[in-house]
Motif scaffolding. Structure first.
Motif, PDB file in Angstrom:
ATOM      1  N   GLY A  59       0.817  -1.215   0.000  1.00  0.00           N
ATOM      2  CA  GLY A  59       0.000   0.000   0.000  1.00  0.00           C
ATOM      3  C   GLY A  59       0.849   1.262   0.000  1.00  0.00           C
ATOM      4  N   ALA A  60       1.913   1.270   0.830  1.00  0.00           N
ATOM      5  CA  ALA A  60       2.772   2.462   0.924  1.00  0.00           C
ATOM      6  C   ALA A  60       3.526   2.712  -0.379  1.00  0.00           C
ATOM      7  CB  ALA A  60       3.750   2.295   2.083  1.00  0.00           C
ATOM      8  N   LEU A  81       4.048   5.882  -5.532  1.00  0.00           N
ATOM      9  CA  LEU A  81       3.898   5.922  -6.997  1.00  0.00           C
ATOM     10  C   LEU A  81       2.847   6.964  -7.388  1.00  0.00           C
ATOM     11  CD1 LEU A  81       4.074   4.836  -9.931  1.00  0.00           C
ATOM     12  CD2 LEU A  81       2.699   2.893  -9.227  1.00  0.00           C
ATOM     13  N   LEU A  82       1.705   6.955  -6.694  1.00  0.00           N
ATOM     14  CA  LEU A  82       0.631   7.906  -7.010  1.00  0.00           C
ATOM     15  C   LEU A  82       1.047   9.345  -6.705  1.00  0.00           C
ATOM     16  CD1 LEU A  82      -2.455   5.874  -5.715  1.00  0.00           C
ATOM     17  CD2 LEU A  82      -1.784   6.269  -8.093  1.00  0.00           C
ATOM     18  N   PHE A  91       2.488  14.784  -8.710  1.00  0.00           N
ATOM     19  CA  PHE A  91       3.389  15.920  -8.959  1.00  0.00           C
ATOM     20  C   PHE A  91       3.474  16.233 -10.455  1.00  0.00           C
ATOM     21  CE2 PHE A  91       5.704  14.422  -4.921  1.00  0.00           C
ATOM     22  CZ  PHE A  91       5.029  15.328  -4.122  1.00  0.00           C
ATOM     23  N   VAL A  92       3.431  15.184 -11.291  1.00  0.00           N
ATOM     24  CA  VAL A  92       3.530  15.385 -12.747  1.00  0.00           C
ATOM     25  C   VAL A  92       2.273  16.078 -13.275  1.00  0.00           C
ATOM     26  CG1 VAL A  92       3.716  14.264 -15.002  1.00  0.00           C
ATOM     27  CG2 VAL A  92       5.023  13.369 -13.068  1.00  0.00           C
ATOM     28  N   PHE A  93       1.100  15.542 -12.908  1.00  0.00           N
ATOM     29  CA  PHE A  93      -0.139  15.963 -13.566  1.00  0.00           C
ATOM     30  C   PHE A  93      -0.909  17.057 -12.821  1.00  0.00           C
ATOM     31  CE2 PHE A  93       0.541  11.561 -15.079  1.00  0.00           C
ATOM     32  CZ  PHE A  93       0.696  11.854 -16.434  1.00  0.00           C
ATOM     33  N   CYS A 143      10.885   8.728 -11.073  1.00  0.00           N
ATOM     34  CA  CYS A 143      10.605   8.204  -9.726  1.00  0.00           C
ATOM     35  C   CYS A 143       9.398   7.265  -9.761  1.00  0.00           C
ATOM     36  CB  CYS A 143      10.330   9.345  -8.750  1.00  0.00           C
ATOM     37  SG  CYS A 143      11.802  10.307  -8.333  1.00  0.00           S
ATOM     38  N   ALA A 144       8.353   7.650 -10.529  1.00  0.00           N
ATOM     39  CA  ALA A 144       7.157   6.804 -10.635  1.00  0.00           C
ATOM     40  C   ALA A 144       7.511   5.458 -11.270  1.00  0.00           C
ATOM     41  CB  ALA A 144       6.079   7.524 -11.452  1.00  0.00           C
TER      42      ALA A 144
END
Length: 464
Positions: free
Chosen positions: A287-288, A293-294, A299-301, A378-379
């Motif tokens: 979960g963490a 990832l999210l 940050f991107v979108f 990073c994602a």
């Protein structure tokens, strides 16, 4: 003399744990304080490029990774204190070099030298020398808390110090903290009788190859590498995003990190309790990583306003703190009996490699692809980590114990098999050189007293 079986830490054990926790905290404070400021203030240095800023952020990890285990081995030979003193002096010298630098290359050289003072293994080994086995987990937890606290303080104090005294003032403060660490070891930490050889605190050559072949330990080594790579790369980009996209001047960044770390610290606690109580640490881990990832995709979108960036940073630190706190515990659960010290040595090396990799790749991506490129990188790393973590087994919920053996118990050839047949005992190994047995045990099923009585009574029963 204190009772060897007392359930309370003695005053000397408390001084040892508290003093060494302070040494760790000061040193980590020096490592971490540059994170929130180097990307913004470092651009004023001669020759700065985003790629070189990234290298300066991650450079200490290179020398830490290379020298961590060798310093630990040397401390077994010549004693812990000389290694710790030399390491702190090297760290202070690196800080002075960076404080006097007027170019980015001088700061990089200072960071490399800071990392060369790789005393983590020697400090942990000294802590093991100075604490009884039943209190070692408590003492290690104090050090773990000091590292977490130093990270939180660094995120806030770093920007405030740099705002008041500039980057050179920040590095001078770091040098002073290293010298203060020497005074703490000399004046507060009790004297020890000399290095104790035990496998829970240091790297054992015999345990190295099995550790490097252990699938779940390798997954956890990759986990800490990925976590610190994502942290360092994100800190190449986040301070710049706060300025460029959030419109927040660099002198005001401290309140963002303070908010994020306070909420993140309290936010992670329910998940840690759930994972341990319900024995669902794998679910918590997955979960963490998914949340990290999210956050990077957020940050991107959506990271085009200050509010969105602050929200993302708060959630990022909640997931980061949760992972930083739970991964070492998972390593100690998964490591085979007598292999925890070696497993933690490889784990720490992976952590520093991740820090170096993250800083270098983060800077390179920012220079060539921009802020969005760093977050996407990073994602992608989080996605790879998630794919690897899914294949991990649920960890065994066991504690490591080290119990001394007398001559009769050492001669009892069936001892290990009998202990392994006891409900709640996951693994056991006798180390003749140490006259000790290492046991992995589920404390909900069997307690230390029962194990000690089994060890004491079994040889006597065999002789009847």
């Amino acid at each position: 003399m204190h009772d060897p079986h007392s359930e309370r830490m003695s005053s000397s054990e408390t001084r040892a744990a508290g003093g060494l926790a302070m040494v760790f905290a000061f040193r980590m404070l020096g490592m971490f304080m540059v994170l929130p400021v180097l990307a913004t203030y470092g651009m004023d240095l001669t020759g700065s490029t985003p790629a070189l800023i990234g290298l300066a952020i991650g450079a200490y990890g290179l020398t830490q990774a290379v020298l961590q285990i060798p310093f630990g081995i040397v401390s077994d030979r010549i004693g812990r204190r000389p290694v710790i003193y030399v390491g702190l002096l090297i760290f202070a010298a690196g800080s002075v070099l960076a404080a006097n630098a007027d170019s980015i290359w001088g700061v990089i050289a200072g960071r490399v030298l800071q990392g060369a003072g790789a005393i983590s293994a020697a400090v942990m080994a000294l802590l093991s020398d100075l604490t009884r086995e039943q209190h070692r987990t408590k003492a290690m937890a104090m050090i773990g808390m000091s590292i977490g606290l130093s990270f939180a303080v660094a995120m806030v104090v770093g920007p405030l110090l740099t705002r008041a005294f500039g980057l050179s003032g920040l590095f001078w403060a770091t040098a002073a903290m290293a010298l203060l660490g020497i005074l703490i070891v000399a004046g507060i930490v009790p004297k020890d009788a000399g290095p104790l050889q035990h496998r829970e605190s240091g790297v054992a050559a015999q345990a190295l190859w099995p550790t490097l072949r252990h699938g779940d330990l390798l997954r956890l080594d990759f986990a800490i590498l990925a976590l610190h790579a994502v942290l360092m790369a994100s800190f190449v980009a986040l301070p710049l995003a706060l300025v460029e996209q959030g419109g927040l001047v660099k002198e005001e960044h401290w309140w963002v990190y303070l908010t994020a770390l306070l909420i993140g610290f309290f936010g992670m606690v329910p998940f840690i309790i759930y994972g341990e109580k319900k024995r669902q640490m794998k679910r918590v881990l997955l979960g963490a990583v998914t949340v990290l990832l999210l956050c990077e995709l957020h940050f991107v979108f959506f990271g085009s306003s200050l509010r969105a960036l602050v929200l993302g940073i708060v959630v990022f630190f909640t997931a980061f703190n949760l992972l930083e706190a739970s991964l070492p515990s998972l390593v100690s659960k998964v490591a085979p009996a007598g292999g925890k010290g070696t497993a933690m040595g490889v784990y720490s090396t992976s952590q520093f490699l991740g820090a170096a990799l993250g800083g270098i790749l983060g800077g390179w991506l920012y220079q060539h692809v921009g802020l969005g490129g760093v977050f996407i990188g990073c994602a992608a790393l989080c996605a790879i980590w998630l794919a690897i973590a899914v294949t991990m087994r649920e960890p065994p919920y066991v504690t490591s114990l080290r119990l001394p053996l007398d001559a009769a118990a050492l001669a009892d050839v069936g001892l290990v098999q009998r202990l392994k047949a006891t409900p709640g005992v996951a693994d056991a190994v006798v180390v003749v050189d140490e006259a000790a047995i290492y046991i992995k045990v589920d404390t909900q099923q069997v307690d230390r007293t029962t194990l000690e009585s089994l060890i004491v009574s079994a040889p006597a029963a065999c002789r009847v």
